[in-house]
Structures are given as structure tokens and as C-alpha cells.
Design an enzyme around this catalytic site. Structure first.
Site, mmCIF file in Angstrom:
data_model
loop_
_atom_site.group_PDB
_atom_site.id
_atom_site.type_symbol
_atom_site.label_atom_id
_atom_site.label_comp_id
_atom_site.label_asym_id
_atom_site.label_seq_id
_atom_site.Cartn_x
_atom_site.Cartn_y
_atom_site.Cartn_z
ATOM 1 N N SER A 23 35.945 33.208 65.723
ATOM 2 C CA SER A 23 36.187 32.988 67.154
ATOM 3 C C SER A 23 35.731 31.594 67.560
ATOM 4 C CB SER A 23 35.459 34.052 67.984
ATOM 5 O OG SER A 23 34.092 34.100 67.636
ATOM 6 N N HIS A 156 59.474 43.448 107.386
ATOM 7 C CA HIS A 156 60.730 43.620 106.623
ATOM 8 C C HIS A 156 61.549 42.328 106.578
ATOM 9 C CE1 HIS A 156 60.012 47.992 107.004
ATOM 10 N NE2 HIS A 156 59.684 47.686 108.255
ATOM 11 N N SER A 277 64.368 16.332 90.934
ATOM 12 C CA SER A 277 65.264 16.902 89.935
ATOM 13 C C SER A 277 65.745 15.791 89.021
ATOM 14 C CB SER A 277 66.448 17.559 90.635
ATOM 15 O OG SER A 277 67.554 17.624 89.765
ATOM 16 N N LYS A 283 67.026 16.139 95.503
ATOM 17 C CA LYS A 283 66.105 17.273 95.480
ATOM 18 C C LYS A 283 64.631 16.900 95.620
ATOM 19 C CE LYS A 283 66.854 21.105 94.848
ATOM 20 N NZ LYS A 283 67.281 21.960 93.756
ATOM 21 N N GLU A 290 55.545 27.078 93.743
ATOM 22 C CA GLU A 290 56.175 28.019 92.805
ATOM 23 C C GLU A 290 55.263 28.342 91.638
ATOM 24 O OE1 GLU A 290 60.863 27.215 92.853
ATOM 25 O OE2 GLU A 290 59.675 25.410 92.731
HETATM 26 N N1 ARG Z 1 31.905 36.594 67.700
HETATM 27 C C1 ARG Z 1 31.470 37.908 67.981
HETATM 28 C C2 ARG Z 1 32.098 38.388 69.309
HETATM 29 O O1 ARG Z 1 32.512 37.579 70.051
HETATM 30 C C3 ARG Z 1 29.988 37.964 68.112
HETATM 31 C C4 ARG Z 1 29.397 39.295 67.812
HETATM 32 C C5 ARG Z 1 29.599 39.611 66.377
HETATM 33 N N2 ARG Z 1 28.893 40.792 65.991
HETATM 34 C C6 ARG Z 1 29.188 41.380 64.829
HETATM 35 N N3 ARG Z 1 28.503 42.448 64.579
HETATM 36 N N4 ARG Z 1 30.125 40.995 64.056
HETATM 37 O O2 ARG Z 1 32.174 39.548 69.588
#
Ligand code: ARG
Length: 463
Positions: A23, A156, A277, A283, A290
Site C-alpha cells: 500500500s 416541479h 469550445s 461558446k 458541470e
Molecule cells: N497496510 C496495512 C493496512 O493499511 C497496515 C496493517 C497491516 N496489518 C497486517 N496485519 N498485515 O491495513
């Protein structure tokens, strides 16, 4: 290099697994919160005699240096270190050796990630509040400027009753007021520190969870370790608040698009909020309005995603929860930008009273007022409603306004009415007379603005 948890493993991760698992590409955004949490944890460990004061000093200094390195953009993130927690810890161990390895005592990534996300959420709530306060101020000023300027109120999408522009703007003020209050509710429920919940069941180490909670500015530690690492309801709550507010933004944006259209021309959105445009030279398109209308889609998506991720997950931590971050970041960024764009667009928008005036005479906007006037003179409202309905029919047949009906014609509808019974039915008189609490009369709009200002001042102070 083997990673921090690889003791029981014989094989390393497949390359694609490493990528899928990591992550770090998105949670590196949490580094400041992560380091803040670690410093509070190290201090508590020292205070409790779990590590020495010197070790604590080294750890705090080491973490500070890592933070500076990341601030400068000199820190090299790699999926080898999976997430922000392991990235910072590995760097600390690299810098300090044995001492660095002591930081993770009485802590798990499961509680750590929750500390980071809550600290992050609190920071964002503060910024969102500021943006909402800015928008509310713009609305109050505009509402004041247009407190007695009359426009058409629709139901409406049909002409309904005359209202003041200030009144219409104050309707949005109320919506955004509740959005801000929703943020405060969200804060109140999430202001508990999960640090020390550890993997799921607490720890045998003599930690002080109150100390870390207070050090990090939380109201108190969370009550139950398993709950602390298992839920993401505060994420869902913030995403819900974001979705509701984006829905409000979207409705306002749609009205701007509509009012800006050549058919309405009630407003002319400032050039700086429009684009041209590539083919049609004439335009000027209301792209910002939007986009504001459309951005709500991704925020609803973020909410649905997180509700779905959490559904059916058993206690306690599951890796599914790692999916909480991108949607949350996206929703918060989108919401913040949208609030500021909307506020700045409204700030620069003026209403074209000449164009609105052309429409005010259409659609019998004062019909309800005539019925109410008759009711005040003793005609039961249902009958008054029917009488005015017949007047509308007659006007439509004749192609004229109420004022053009003769006493004879009025008498042919109902013997009880004549032109002098109708009272002042000018649009201005109709608006001025709507003084009921919350009504559209300029005096009442000014009261709403004053009470709005009072509330906003208190809300801004509470930041
Ligand atoms: N990167 C993990 C998350 O965002 C952190 C926690 C990970 N814990 C684990 N037991 N793998 O959830």
C-alpha cells in the site's frame, strides 16, 4: 533483504504478490501521522520503563530525521517495505540498529494504521471545516447583497411563488451548515486513540494507553482492543458526510448551469470559471459548474466501495481494510476542491435582474397570495383556492393578468369577490408580506443572515 515479518518464511514473495500486497504507493501520504504516532509511542515506552530514556531519545531523533528526509523528497519508498509503517520502521532500524528494533514493542501495524488514519481524518476535518466556513461566508455576503432582490421560486420546475435571491441562497447556507455539523459529529465519535490495542487483544506489556491518547490529542483511548483494530466506521461516516455535501454542491452547481443557460440568463458565470469550445467560437461553457455537478459520482463511489469492503468481514483485522485509503483520500480531496471552487464561483457571480424581471410577470406567481388574502377576509381557504384557480383559467383564456380582470368578470367567478378585495397583489408586496418565521420576506431573510453569521462565528472559533 528479508522484510520485517519474514522469520517464519522459507520463500520470498512473488514479484506480482509484492506489488499487489503493498500500500506504500498511496499510504506514504500518512508518513507525518505515522511518525507522530511512533514518537508518542516511544515516549510512553520510556515513561513506563519498557525502553530507556536514551533509547527513546535516539528513536525520537531518528524518526525526526526520517520525517525531514521524506519532507525533502529524499526518501526512497519501495514496495519491498509494503506500507508506510514498515517503511519508516525499516529506515529507523537501518539508522539505529538494535535500538530501532525496540520501537515496535507493544504495538502492531493493526493499531498503528488506525492511529494514522484517525490522525489524518482529524487533520482533514479541520481543513474541510475551514473550506465550509469560507463557502458559508461567501453565501452570507451574497445573500445580504440580494436580500430584497426578487426572483422566481420554482416547484416541479414550474413558476411557483416569488422569492428573494437572498432567501434562495440562504437555503444552501442551511444545507452546508448541516454538512459542517456532520463533520463535528464524525469527529466526536472518532476522537479515541487505538494505539496499544496491538494486534487485537491488547498486550502483556505495562503500557499506558491514556498517556499516548492524550499526547496525540485524542479525547481518550478506545475501550475495546478488538473493536479498535476491526472497524472503519469513521471512514464510512466521513464518506457519508462527504457524499451528502457533494450532493448539495451538485444541486447548487446544476442551478448555476440552468441559470447560466441562454434560456434563463439569470446569471452570467464569470469568464474565469468557464472554458471555450475547440470548434464553436461563440461558446462559453460553464465547465466548473458541470464538473462540480459531476464530481459527486466519484464520492458516492468511494462510499459504496467502503461499505462493500467492510460488509461481511469477520473480526478482527483483515487485509481488506487496506482498501480504505484511496477512496478516503480521493473523497476528501474532491470535496475540499469542490467547496473552494464553488465558493469562488459564487463570489464572482452576479444576478441579472433585468432578465429575471422579464420572467417575474409570468406564471401567476401571486396566485397563492390572492387566495391567502381572500382567506384573511373569511373565505375558507379551499374555496379561495378554487376562486383563484378560476381566475387563472379566465386569464389564460383571455391572455391577460389578474390585474386586467374587471369587477364583472370577477363577480361571474364568485359573487363575493371584486377587484378591491384582492388587495395589493404586486410581486413585491407578496414577497414583503411573507414574514412568517423562515419565510422569504427581506426582513426575515435579514434575520436568517444575522443568525447565520452568529452561528458561523461560533463554528469558526471551534476549529
Ligand atoms: N497496510 C496495512 C493496512 O493499511 C497496515 C496493517 C497491516 N496489518 C497486517 N496485519 N498485515 O491495513
Amino acid at each position: 533483504m528479508a522484510n520485517l515479518w519474514s522469520g517464519r518464511f522459507e520463500k520470498g514473495m512473488d514479484e506480482i504478490v509484492e506489488k499487489f500486497n503493498a500500500s506504500i504507493t498511496f499510504d506514504k501520504r500518512l508518513y507525518e501521522c505515522d511518525i507522530r504516532g511512533s514518537i508518542a509511542h516511544a515516549k510512553m515506552l520510556a515513561q513506563q520503563g519498557i525502553i530507556t530514556a536514551e533509547e527513546c531519545e535516539d528513536i525520537v531523533r531518528g524518526l525526526g530525521e526520517i520525517k525531514e528526509k521524506i519532507d525533502r523528497g529524499d526518501f526512497e519508498f519501495s514496495t519491498k517495505n509494503e506500507d508506510i509503517h514498515m517503511s519508516v520502521e525499516s529506515a529507523l532500524i537501518e539508522a539505529l540498529g538494535e535500538t530501532g528494533k525496540k520501537l515496535h514493542t507493544a504495538r502492531s501495524r493493526n493499531d498503528q494504521v488506525q492511529v494514522d488514519m484517525r490522525l489524518y481524518t482529524k487533520e482533514e476535518i479541520n481543513e474541510l471545516r475551514e473550506d465550509l466556513v469560507f463557502l458559508e461566508n461567501v453565501l452570507l455576503d451574497k445573500a445580504e447583497q440580494y436580500a430584497d432582490k426578487i426572483t422566481i421560486g420554482f416547484t416541479h420546475m414550474q413558476h411557483a411563488q416569488p422569492v428573494t435571491i437572498g432567501f434562495h441562497l440562504m437555503a444552501y447556507f442551511q444545507m452546508f451548515k448541516r454538512d459542517l455539523e456532520r463533520l463535528d459529529d464524525c469527529w466526536m465519535r472518532m476522537d479515541y486513540c487505538p494505539l496499544g490495542a496491538c494486534a487485537l487483544a491488547g498486550t502483556t506489556m505495562p503500557i499506558d494507553r491514556f498517556a499516548t491518547a492524550y499526547e496525540l490529542g485524542f479525547f481518550a483511548p478506545t475501550e475495546n482492543a478488538m473493536d479498535s483494530v476491526s472497524d472503519r466506521d469513521y471512514v464510512i461516516e466521513l464518506l457519508s458526510a462527504a457524499s451528502i455535501s457533494m450532493m448539495h454542491i451538485s444541486r447548487f452547481a446544476e442551478e448555476c448551469v440552468l441559470w447560466n443557460s441562454s434560456e434563463f440568463s439569470y446569471i452570467a458565470i464569470d469568464d474565469s470559471f468557464c472554458t471555450g469550445s475547440s470548434i464553436m467560437p461563440q461558446k462559453k461553457n460553464p465547465d466548473m459548474a458541470e464538473l462540480l455537478r459531476g464530481k459527486v459520482g466519484r464520492v458516492y463511489g468511494d462510499l459504496m466501495q467502503m461499505l462493500t469492503v467492510m460488509k461481511g468481514t469477520p473480526l478482527a483485522y483483515n487485509k481488506d481494510f487496506q482498501e480504505d485509503k484511496e477512496g478516503m483520500f480521493d473523497a476528501v480531496d474532491t470535496w475540499k476542491d469542490s467547496l473552494v471552487i464553488l465558493a469562488k464561483m459564487i463570489e464572482k457571480t452576479e444576478f441579472r435582474m433585468d432578465k429575471i424581471a422579464e420572467q417575474l410577470g409570468k406564471g401567476f406567481l401571486n396566485a397563492t397570495d390572492i387566495a391567502e388574502h381572500l382567506a384573511k377576509q373569511g373565505v375558507p381557504f379551499r374555496e379561495a383556492h378554487n376562486i383563484v384557480g378560476n381566475m387563472v383559467k379566465m386569464c389564460e383564456n383571455r391572455g391577460c393578468d389578474f390585474e386586467d380582470l374587471t369587477d364583472e368578470e370577477l363577480a361571474s367567478i364568485d359573487s363575493r369577490i371584486s377587484s378591491d378585495m384582492l388587495g395589493d397583489i404586486s410581486i413585491k408586496a407578496c414577497v414583503d408580506a411573507r414574514v412568517s418565521y423562515g419565510g422569504t420576506a427581506p426582513s426575515e431573510v435579514r434575520r436568517q443572515i444575522a443568525s447565520g453569521r452568529e452561528w458561523l462565528e461560533r463554528a469558526a472559533e471551534a476549529e
